[in-house]
Write a protein that holds these residues in place. Structure first.
Motif, PDB file in Angstrom:
ATOM      1  N   GLN A  29     -19.891  16.656  19.827  1.00 55.29           N
ATOM      2  CA  GLN A  29     -20.308  17.945  19.289  1.00 55.29           C
ATOM      3  C   GLN A  29     -19.478  19.082  19.863  1.00 55.29           C
ATOM      4  O   GLN A  29     -19.168  20.044  19.163  1.00 55.29           O
ATOM      5  N   GLU A  30     -19.056  18.944  21.108  1.00 52.41           N
ATOM      6  CA  GLU A  30     -18.188  19.968  21.709  1.00 52.41           C
ATOM      7  C   GLU A  30     -16.836  20.033  20.994  1.00 52.41           C
ATOM      8  O   GLU A  30     -16.126  21.018  21.082  1.00 52.41           O
ATOM      9  N   LYS A  31     -16.494  18.953  20.327  1.00 50.81           N
ATOM     10  CA  LYS A  31     -15.242  18.911  19.574  1.00 50.81           C
ATOM     11  C   LYS A  31     -15.469  19.181  18.092  1.00 50.81           C
ATOM     12  O   LYS A  31     -14.587  18.966  17.261  1.00 50.81           O
ATOM     13  N   GLY A  32     -16.695  19.608  17.766  1.00 53.06           N
ATOM     14  CA  GLY A  32     -17.025  19.906  16.371  1.00 53.06           C
ATOM     15  C   GLY A  32     -17.144  18.660  15.515  1.00 53.06           C
ATOM     16  O   GLY A  32     -16.988  18.714  14.295  1.00 53.06           O
ATOM     17  N   GLN A  33     -17.413  17.534  16.156  1.00 55.15           N
ATOM     18  CA  GLN A  33     -17.478  16.266  15.425  1.00 55.15           C
ATOM     19  C   GLN A  33     -18.902  15.710  15.400  1.00 55.15           C
ATOM     20  O   GLN A  33     -19.765  16.147  16.158  1.00 55.15           O
ATOM     21  N   ASP A  34     -19.076  14.730  14.559  1.00 53.69           N
ATOM     22  CA  ASP A  34     -20.332  14.013  14.434  1.00 53.69           C
ATOM     23  C   ASP A  34     -20.606  13.205  15.710  1.00 53.69           C
ATOM     24  O   ASP A  34     -19.663  12.737  16.351  1.00 53.69           O
ATOM     25  N   ARG A  35     -21.879  13.002  16.046  1.00 50.42           N
ATOM     26  CA  ARG A  35     -22.206  12.248  17.262  1.00 50.42           C
ATOM     27  C   ARG A  35     -21.589  10.851  17.283  1.00 50.42           C
ATOM     28  O   ARG A  35     -21.183  10.350  18.330  1.00 50.42           O
ATOM     29  N   LEU A  36     -21.500  10.233  16.108  1.00 54.56           N
ATOM     30  CA  LEU A  36     -20.938   8.875  16.050  1.00 54.56           C
ATOM     31  C   LEU A  36     -19.485   8.827  16.514  1.00 54.56           C
ATOM     32  O   LEU A  36     -19.017   7.819  17.045  1.00 54.56           O
ATOM     33  N   TYR A  37     -18.788   9.930  16.314  1.00 59.24           N
ATOM     34  CA  TYR A  37     -17.403  10.026  16.770  1.00 59.24           C
ATOM     35  C   TYR A  37     -17.357   9.839  18.292  1.00 59.24           C
ATOM     36  O   TYR A  37     -16.460   9.205  18.837  1.00 59.24           O
ATOM     37  N   GLY A  38     -18.383  10.362  18.967  1.00 54.47           N
ATOM     38  CA  GLY A  38     -18.482  10.217  20.425  1.00 54.47           C
ATOM     39  C   GLY A  38     -18.747   8.771  20.818  1.00 54.47           C
ATOM     40  O   GLY A  38     -18.139   8.253  21.758  1.00 54.47           O
ATOM     41  N   HIS A  39     -19.627   8.115  20.081  1.00 52.10           N
ATOM     42  CA  HIS A  39     -19.924   6.712  20.393  1.00 52.10           C
ATOM     43  C   HIS A  39     -18.665   5.868  20.200  1.00 52.10           C
ATOM     44  O   HIS A  39     -18.363   4.986  20.998  1.00 52.10           O
ATOM     45  N   PHE A  40     -17.968   6.164  19.141  1.00 56.21           N
ATOM     46  CA  PHE A  40     -16.735   5.443  18.820  1.00 56.21           C
ATOM     47  C   PHE A  40     -15.742   5.556  19.986  1.00 56.21           C
ATOM     48  O   PHE A  40     -15.165   4.561  20.429  1.00 56.21           O
ATOM     49  N   HIS A  41     -15.597   6.754  20.509  1.00 52.78           N
ATOM     50  CA  HIS A  41     -14.669   6.945  21.634  1.00 52.78           C
ATOM     51  C   HIS A  41     -15.212   6.377  22.939  1.00 52.78           C
ATOM     52  O   HIS A  41     -14.429   6.024  23.833  1.00 52.78           O
ATOM     53  N   GLY A  42     -16.531   6.273  23.009  1.00 52.80           N
ATOM     54  CA  GLY A  42     -17.136   5.676  24.205  1.00 52.80           C
ATOM     55  C   GLY A  42     -16.700   4.223  24.399  1.00 52.80           C
ATOM     56  O   GLY A  42     -16.660   3.727  25.532  1.00 52.80           O
ATOM     57  N   VAL A  43     -16.343   3.565  23.333  1.00 55.20           N
ATOM     58  CA  VAL A  43     -15.890   2.166  23.424  1.00 55.20           C
ATOM     59  C   VAL A  43     -14.601   2.066  24.246  1.00 55.20           C
ATOM     60  O   VAL A  43     -14.410   1.109  25.000  1.00 55.20           O
ATOM     61  N   GLU A  44     -13.753   3.065  24.130  1.00 54.93           N
ATOM     62  CA  GLU A  44     -12.513   3.094  24.929  1.00 54.93           C
ATOM     63  C   GLU A  44     -12.834   3.085  26.421  1.00 54.93           C
ATOM     64  O   GLU A  44     -12.170   2.417  27.213  1.00 54.93           O
ATOM     65  N   SER A  45     -13.855   3.848  26.772  1.00 58.25           N
ATOM     66  CA  SER A  45     -14.262   3.910  28.177  1.00 58.25           C
ATOM     67  C   SER A  45     -14.816   2.571  28.630  1.00 58.25           C
ATOM     68  O   SER A  45     -14.541   2.124  29.745  1.00 58.25           O
ATOM     69  N   VAL A  46     -15.591   1.945  27.747  1.00 55.35           N
ATOM     70  CA  VAL A  46     -16.151   0.629  28.099  1.00 55.35           C
ATOM     71  C   VAL A  46     -15.005  -0.326  28.421  1.00 55.35           C
ATOM     72  O   VAL A  46     -15.006  -1.003  29.464  1.00 55.35           O
ATOM     73  N   ARG A  47     -14.009  -0.349  27.553  1.00 55.67           N
ATOM     74  CA  ARG A  47     -12.856  -1.241  27.772  1.00 55.67           C
ATOM     75  C   ARG A  47     -12.209  -0.989  29.128  1.00 55.67           C
ATOM     76  O   ARG A  47     -11.930  -1.901  29.898  1.00 55.67           O
ATOM     77  N   ASP A  48     -11.963   0.287  29.412  1.00 55.85           N
ATOM     78  CA  ASP A  48     -11.262   0.662  30.634  1.00 55.85           C
ATOM     79  C   ASP A  48     -12.075   0.297  31.876  1.00 55.85           C
ATOM     80  O   ASP A  48     -11.535  -0.220  32.863  1.00 55.85           O
ATOM     81  N   ILE A  49     -13.375   0.539  31.814  1.00 60.55           N
ATOM     82  CA  ILE A  49     -14.218   0.298  32.989  1.00 60.55           C
ATOM     83  C   ILE A  49     -14.434  -1.204  33.212  1.00 60.55           C
ATOM     84  O   ILE A  49     -14.448  -1.679  34.351  1.00 60.55           O
ATOM     85  N   VAL A  50     -14.567  -1.947  32.121  1.00 62.13           N
ATOM     86  CA  VAL A  50     -14.704  -3.410  32.259  1.00 62.13           C
ATOM     87  C   VAL A  50     -13.427  -3.954  32.893  1.00 62.13           C
ATOM     88  O   VAL A  50     -13.479  -4.752  33.842  1.00 62.13           O
ATOM     89  N   GLU A  51     -12.295  -3.488  32.409  1.00 59.80           N
ATOM     90  CA  GLU A  51     -11.013  -3.942  32.966  1.00 59.80           C
ATOM     91  C   GLU A  51     -10.914  -3.554  34.447  1.00 59.80           C
ATOM     92  O   GLU A  51     -10.517  -4.368  35.290  1.00 59.80           O
ATOM     93  N   GLY A  52     -11.311  -2.319  34.751  1.00 59.49           N
ATOM     94  CA  GLY A  52     -11.258  -1.840  36.138  1.00 59.49           C
ATOM     95  C   GLY A  52     -12.108  -2.689  37.059  1.00 59.49           C
ATOM     96  O   GLY A  52     -11.686  -3.069  38.159  1.00 59.49           O
ATOM     97  N   CYS A  53     -13.319  -3.025  36.617  1.00 64.99           N
ATOM     98  CA  CYS A  53     -14.218  -3.835  37.442  1.00 64.99           C
ATOM     99  C   CYS A  53     -13.656  -5.240  37.617  1.00 64.99           C
ATOM    100  O   CYS A  53     -13.715  -5.809  38.717  1.00 64.99           O
ATOM    101  N   ALA A  54     -13.115  -5.799  36.543  1.00 67.24           N
ATOM    102  CA  ALA A  54     -12.558  -7.155  36.624  1.00 67.24           C
ATOM    103  C   ALA A  54     -11.368  -7.164  37.590  1.00 67.24           C
ATOM    104  O   ALA A  54     -11.242  -8.068  38.420  1.00 67.24           O
ATOM    105  N   GLU A  55     -10.522  -6.162  37.514  1.00 64.37           N
ATOM    106  CA  GLU A  55      -9.350  -6.092  38.405  1.00 64.37           C
ATOM    107  C   GLU A  55      -9.758  -6.000  39.871  1.00 64.37           C
ATOM    108  O   GLU A  55      -9.140  -6.605  40.742  1.00 64.37           O
TER     109      GLU A  55
END
Ligand code: IPE
Ligand code: IPE
Ligand code: MG
Length: 251
Positions: A29-55
């Protein structure tokens, strides 16, 4: 290796990290976008954090992805989240296998649409033999739901004579929770500046170190995870004892 990552003491890693991934809606919403756009980008964070924990060699990572209470959100958000979940799992199973990561789910998954349940079952089966990081997705999960379920199962076992009330202790109770296979989290992170637990692992977090950051989940990356772990490593975990006791005989 980043300078923050290099500072982490590998002997003092939290064995289990739990994260309330919050702030997707506001980020969008801070970017003027729909909430789902935020969830969609949240997946990128999931990937990064899972990788970080595994490493790093963290043993267990529990991610709060959808709460029992989140079912009450507008239908288009709930449906969008379900589709995103299925789509993400389908795309990521291969990467999980490549990295020896085992997927687990806690929550009332019977509430999920059938197509999502099926996708989940397949992903659980396909990663079941992996022996590295255990990635636990909390889906349609809430602690109060979990506790009610545990009490019902205990009542049935007592009724059937499989369990005596006098034998119920903390170890027994833990076995009836969805998390029976996992140690309690040592570190709980919540993003996006909210200072509450929101029905997440209430029993299991009894002695977890809590870490709150204003960073919204879609912006949360490995460096932020390293900061949280470094902060955790500075804490003195006393479990009710005095500081002197803990220093004499480290836990
Ligand atoms: C967390 O982000 C993701 C889920 C709860 C599914 P939110 O959707 O709660 O985002 P905010 O808190 O409204 O910003
Ligand atoms: C908690 O976030 C649930 C998840 C992150 C899945 P919420 O955004 O639903 O929590 P509240 O409503 O701010 O407490
Ligand atoms: Mg929220």
């Amino acid at each position: 290796m980043s300078s923050l990552e290099a500072k982490i003491d590998r002997q003092k890693l939290p064995r289990h990290i739990a994260i309330i991934m919050d702030g997707n809606g506001r980020w969008a919403q801070e970017k003027g976008q729909d909430r789902l756009y935020g969830h969609f980008h949240g997946v990128e964070s999931v990937r990064d954090i899972v990788e970080g924990c595994a490493e790093l060699g963290v043993g267990y990572l529990t991610l709060y992805a959808f709460s029992t209470e989140n079912w009450d959100r507008p239908a288009n958000e709930v449906n969008g989240l379900m589709e995103l979940l299925v789509d993400t799992i389908r795309k990521e199973v291969e990467t999980l296998n490549r990295n020896n990561i085992r997927l687990d789910v806690i929550g009332d998954t019977a509430m999920l649409p059938e197509y999502a349940q099926q996708e989940l079952r397949e992903a659980l089966d396909m990663t079941a033999a992996n022996t590295g990081l255990r990635l636990v997705m909390a889906l349609s999960y809430s602690s109060r739901w979990e506790m009610v379920e545990a009490v019902k199962k205990i009542a049935v076992d007592v009724q059937q004579g499989l369990l005596q009330p006098a034998d119920i202790d903390q170890a027994v109770l833990s076995k009836y929770l969805c998390t029976s296979e996992f140690p309690d989290p040592e570190l709980m992170i919540r993003t996006s500046g909210e200072y509450r637990i929101s029905n997440f692992l209430l029993y299991q977090l009894a002695y977890a170190e809590l870490y709150f950051t204003n960073v919204r989940w879609p912006d949360f990356r490995k460096e932020n995870l390293y900061e949280a772990i470094l902060d955790y490593q500075q804490r003195e975990r006393r479990f009710g004892k005095t500081s002197a006791q803990v220093q004499e005989a480290p836990l």
